[in-house]
Motif scaffolding. Structure first.
Motif, mmCIF file in Angstrom:
data_model
loop_
_atom_site.group_PDB
_atom_site.id
_atom_site.type_symbol
_atom_site.label_atom_id
_atom_site.label_comp_id
_atom_site.label_asym_id
_atom_site.label_seq_id
_atom_site.Cartn_x
_atom_site.Cartn_y
_atom_site.Cartn_z
ATOM 1 N N TYR A 1 6.375 -19.558 -54.184
ATOM 2 C CA TYR A 1 6.313 -20.466 -53.051
ATOM 3 C C TYR A 1 4.931 -20.406 -52.411
ATOM 4 C CZ TYR A 1 11.454 -20.305 -53.004
ATOM 5 O OH TYR A 1 12.780 -20.376 -53.329
ATOM 6 N N THR A 2 4.524 -21.529 -51.850
ATOM 7 C CA THR A 2 3.383 -21.567 -50.955
ATOM 8 C C THR A 2 3.952 -21.778 -49.567
ATOM 9 O OG1 THR A 2 1.930 -22.482 -52.657
ATOM 10 C CG2 THR A 2 1.219 -22.738 -50.357
ATOM 11 N N LEU A 3 3.616 -20.888 -48.639
ATOM 12 C CA LEU A 3 4.141 -20.927 -47.276
ATOM 13 C C LEU A 3 3.311 -21.897 -46.447
ATOM 14 C CD1 LEU A 3 6.165 -19.755 -45.247
ATOM 15 C CD2 LEU A 3 4.497 -17.944 -44.776
ATOM 16 N N VAL A 4 3.949 -22.980 -45.962
ATOM 17 C CA VAL A 4 3.224 -24.049 -45.277
ATOM 18 C C VAL A 4 3.896 -24.433 -43.958
ATOM 19 C CG1 VAL A 4 2.349 -25.007 -47.461
ATOM 20 C CG2 VAL A 4 4.490 -25.882 -46.505
ATOM 21 N N PHE A 5 3.180 -25.221 -43.181
ATOM 22 C CA PHE A 5 3.754 -25.789 -41.970
ATOM 23 C C PHE A 5 4.696 -26.919 -42.365
ATOM 24 C CE2 PHE A 5 0.209 -23.424 -40.377
ATOM 25 C CZ PHE A 5 0.705 -22.895 -39.194
ATOM 26 N N PRO A 6 5.674 -27.236 -41.502
ATOM 27 C CA PRO A 6 6.727 -28.198 -41.867
ATOM 28 C C PRO A 6 6.216 -29.528 -42.426
ATOM 29 C CG PRO A 6 7.268 -27.161 -39.793
ATOM 30 C CD PRO A 6 5.874 -26.693 -40.159
ATOM 31 N N GLU A 7 5.136 -30.058 -41.870
ATOM 32 C CA GLU A 7 4.637 -31.364 -42.331
ATOM 33 C C GLU A 7 4.095 -31.331 -43.758
ATOM 34 O OE1 GLU A 7 1.273 -29.447 -39.915
ATOM 35 O OE2 GLU A 7 3.439 -29.627 -39.728
ATOM 36 N N ASN A 8 3.840 -30.148 -44.299
ATOM 37 C CA ASN A 8 3.329 -30.023 -45.668
ATOM 38 C C ASN A 8 4.382 -29.538 -46.658
ATOM 39 O OD1 ASN A 8 0.676 -30.772 -44.877
ATOM 40 N ND2 ASN A 8 0.366 -28.717 -44.087
ATOM 41 N N ALA A 9 5.600 -29.306 -46.185
ATOM 42 C CA ALA A 9 6.659 -28.780 -47.050
ATOM 43 C C ALA A 9 7.049 -29.786 -48.121
ATOM 44 C CB ALA A 9 7.877 -28.394 -46.223
ATOM 45 N N ASP A 10 7.222 -29.294 -49.334
ATOM 46 C CA ASP A 10 7.662 -30.102 -50.465
ATOM 47 C C ASP A 10 8.180 -29.138 -51.526
ATOM 48 O OD1 ASP A 10 8.048 -31.678 -52.708
ATOM 49 O OD2 ASP A 10 6.170 -32.785 -52.468
ATOM 50 N N LEU A 11 9.490 -28.902 -51.533
ATOM 51 C CA LEU A 11 10.059 -27.921 -52.463
ATOM 52 C C LEU A 11 9.814 -28.276 -53.925
ATOM 53 C CD1 LEU A 11 13.389 -26.586 -50.939
ATOM 54 C CD2 LEU A 11 11.273 -25.363 -51.414
ATOM 55 N N SER A 12 9.676 -29.566 -54.239
ATOM 56 C CA SER A 12 9.408 -29.945 -55.629
ATOM 57 C C SER A 12 8.039 -29.426 -56.084
ATOM 58 C CB SER A 12 9.480 -31.465 -55.798
ATOM 59 O OG SER A 12 8.392 -32.097 -55.145
ATOM 60 N N GLN A 13 7.154 -29.123 -55.130
ATOM 61 C CA GLN A 13 5.844 -28.555 -55.443
ATOM 62 C C GLN A 13 5.779 -27.073 -55.075
ATOM 63 O OE1 GLN A 13 2.651 -30.807 -53.702
ATOM 64 N NE2 GLN A 13 3.453 -32.750 -54.441
ATOM 65 N N GLY A 14 6.930 -26.489 -54.709
ATOM 66 C CA GLY A 14 6.973 -25.081 -54.359
ATOM 67 C C GLY A 14 6.428 -24.779 -52.974
ATOM 68 N N LYS A 15 6.267 -25.804 -52.144
ATOM 69 C CA LYS A 15 5.747 -25.612 -50.787
ATOM 70 C C LYS A 15 6.914 -25.484 -49.830
ATOM 71 C CE LYS A 15 1.466 -28.069 -51.668
ATOM 72 N NZ LYS A 15 0.618 -29.186 -51.254
ATOM 73 N N ILE A 16 7.081 -24.280 -49.271
ATOM 74 C CA ILE A 16 8.225 -23.996 -48.415
ATOM 75 C C ILE A 16 7.766 -23.901 -46.958
ATOM 76 C CG2 ILE A 16 8.084 -21.500 -48.726
ATOM 77 C CD1 ILE A 16 11.204 -21.537 -48.760
ATOM 78 N N SER A 17 8.530 -24.523 -46.089
ATOM 79 C CA SER A 17 8.204 -24.549 -44.667
ATOM 80 C C SER A 17 8.396 -23.184 -44.020
ATOM 81 C CB SER A 17 9.092 -25.567 -43.942
ATOM 82 O OG SER A 17 8.953 -25.456 -42.539
ATOM 83 N N CYS B 1 4.710 -14.767 -55.128
ATOM 84 C CA CYS B 1 5.805 -14.578 -56.077
ATOM 85 C C CYS B 1 6.818 -13.652 -55.415
ATOM 86 C CB CYS B 1 5.285 -13.966 -57.381
ATOM 87 S SG CYS B 1 6.603 -13.647 -58.576
ATOM 88 N N ILE B 2 8.025 -14.174 -55.211
ATOM 89 C CA ILE B 2 9.124 -13.444 -54.582
ATOM 90 C C ILE B 2 10.175 -13.142 -55.651
ATOM 91 C CG2 ILE B 2 10.994 -13.617 -52.877
ATOM 92 C CD1 ILE B 2 8.372 -13.543 -51.503
ATOM 93 N N GLY C 1 11.003 -18.989 -45.801
ATOM 94 C CA GLY C 1 9.634 -19.102 -45.303
ATOM 95 C C GLY C 1 9.396 -18.180 -44.127
ATOM 96 N N THR C 2 10.292 -18.225 -43.151
ATOM 97 C CA THR C 2 10.185 -17.336 -41.992
ATOM 98 C C THR C 2 10.264 -15.882 -42.441
ATOM 99 O OG1 THR C 2 11.223 -18.982 -40.562
ATOM 100 C CG2 THR C 2 11.207 -16.719 -39.763
ATOM 101 N N ALA C 3 11.141 -15.614 -43.394
ATOM 102 C CA ALA C 3 11.370 -14.244 -43.848
ATOM 103 C C ALA C 3 10.130 -13.611 -44.458
ATOM 104 C CB ALA C 3 12.520 -14.213 -44.859
#
Length: 138
Positions: A76-92, A64-65, A98-100
């Motif tokens: 957000y859930t911090l994930v690797f690029p292949e798992n990113a899906d902003l509609s599910q809150g998964k940020i690359s 929670c940010i 994500g980097t921050a």
């Protein structure tokens, strides 16, 4: 980017280095995002997965940010690029936010450049961290 050291696990470091190496053969190779990620990795204190504090954002953590300018919370859930899906809150990890957030602790605040300008964010709480749950190789 802050001057405070961040913490990452040895396992995440290995996977992030592979990501950076693999990206050199893609259209990302000249990306500012890759350079920023490399800079964050270079300044990180690396620890074994079993020794990472449970209040540190690691890969696959759900966080929670809080936006310090709007007081809005984002999860957000911090994930690797292949798992990113902003509609599910998964940020690359390659996305600016994500980097921050990688390696910061609950309560830490940081500023980061995003396409829309500078954001001031704070890690409010960690809802899930793989290492704290015993998932050392997620």
């Amino acid at each position: 980017m802050s001057g405070k050291p961040i913490h990452i696990t040895q396992f995440d470091l290995e996977r992030l280095r592979k990501l950076l190496l693999d990206a050199q053969s893609t259209s990302y190779r000249k990306s500012d995002y890759l350079e920023r990620l490399q800079m964050e990795i270079d300044r990180a204190e690396v620890v074994p997965p079993k020794d990472i504090p449970s209040d540190v954002v690691t890969m696959n953590s759900t966080v929670c940010i809080e936006d310090l300018d709007t007081n809005e919370e984002e999860i957000y859930t911090l994930v690797f690029p292949e798992n990113a899906d902003l509609s599910q809150g998964k940020i690359s990890i390659l996305a600016p936010v994500g980097t921050a957030m990688l390696g910061y602790e609950v309560g830490d605040s940081f500023e980061w450049e995003v396409p829309a300008g500078k954001r001031r964010l704070r890690v409010k709480r960690i809802l899930y961290q793989p290492e704290a749950s015993g998932d050392y190789h997620l």
